[in-house]
Design an enzyme around this catalytic site. Sequence first.
Site, PDB file in Angstrom:
ATOM      1  N   LYS A   1       1.835  10.789   1.493  1.00 45.29           N
ATOM      2  CA  LYS A   1       3.123  10.342   2.025  1.00 45.29           C
ATOM      3  C   LYS A   1       4.058   9.874   0.910  1.00 45.29           C
ATOM      4  CE  LYS A   1       2.322  11.173   6.366  1.00 45.29           C
ATOM      5  NZ  LYS A   1       3.085  12.183   7.115  1.00 45.29           N
TER       6      LYS A   1
ATOM      7  N   TYR B   1      -4.272   9.525   2.225  1.00 52.64           N
ATOM      8  CA  TYR B   1      -3.152   9.710   3.156  1.00 52.64           C
ATOM      9  C   TYR B   1      -1.875   9.127   2.555  1.00 52.64           C
ATOM     10  CZ  TYR B   1      -0.308   8.982   7.385  1.00 52.64           C
ATOM     11  OH  TYR B   1       0.706   8.966   8.307  1.00 52.64           O
TER      12      TYR B   1
ATOM     13  N   SER C   1       5.644   7.595   5.852  1.00 52.97           N
ATOM     14  CA  SER C   1       4.917   6.409   6.319  1.00 52.97           C
ATOM     15  C   SER C   1       5.191   5.266   5.363  1.00 52.97           C
ATOM     16  CB  SER C   1       3.415   6.690   6.359  1.00 52.97           C
ATOM     17  OG  SER C   1       2.672   5.494   6.538  1.00 52.97           O
TER      18      SER C   1
END
Length: 262
Positions: free
Chosen positions: A161, A157, A144
């Site tokens: 990533k 998150y 991401s």
Amino acid sequence: MTNHDINLHGKTAIVTGASRGIGLAAAQALATAGANVVLTSRKQEAADAAAAQINGSAIGVGAHAVAGDQARRCIELTIEKFGGVDILVNNAGTNPAFGPMIAQDHDRFAKTMDVNLWAPLLWTGLATEAWMGEHGGSVINTASIGGLGHEAGIGLYNVSKAALIYLTKQLALELSPKIRVNSVAPGVVRTKLAEALWKDHEEPIAAATALARIGEPEDVAAAIAFLASDAASWVTGETMVIDGGQRLGDARSYQNGALVDG
């Protein structure tokens, strides 16, 4: 320099987390290019339903991304059915944690890291042991643009990533020269996982993006198919950003003659 079409005939791909969104679109792109595709989802019914949507050679396999026994069974089944596993797309992802990093509990931390980081390592290791280590292959991880920057609310998150991008580089070296390992880093894409990022404010996000729209799963799928193919035969350890220019910053001040003197 040799030009290569994205031709995956005779190849077999596994796509984890393929019941919808980028995973489903990636499975279709790979099948369109000629690959046999195995789509995984936590539930067999969801995997079967996804495979039924694919125009091409595809089957669904129920396999939770973090369950080693289920991952091993899926890879073994793929080799039995199609004769090998040449492409692995580690797409399964989750984001159960929202808010400041220090407000997260261990359960949310562990789930995020297990699905977003451990699962790609698990599947890559099993695929290498079962087939790719001897025959070669291509691994593509779904990272991401969050892993390349900072953003309020989804720090955990984004950390997972960022670690996946590092893991991609490390594995590219460890598994060279037979296996290529790359990742894609999507921006805001129209998926259920990213729904909170775009659903109620798609218009301003699109307006601020250089290419004037949010992404579609097919945009990312096209890059995954490229990285899986011989067209990318000299590409490894890289992270391909697919974000319509979102990382460039707010495009509105550059557009519609904003920089032209009146």
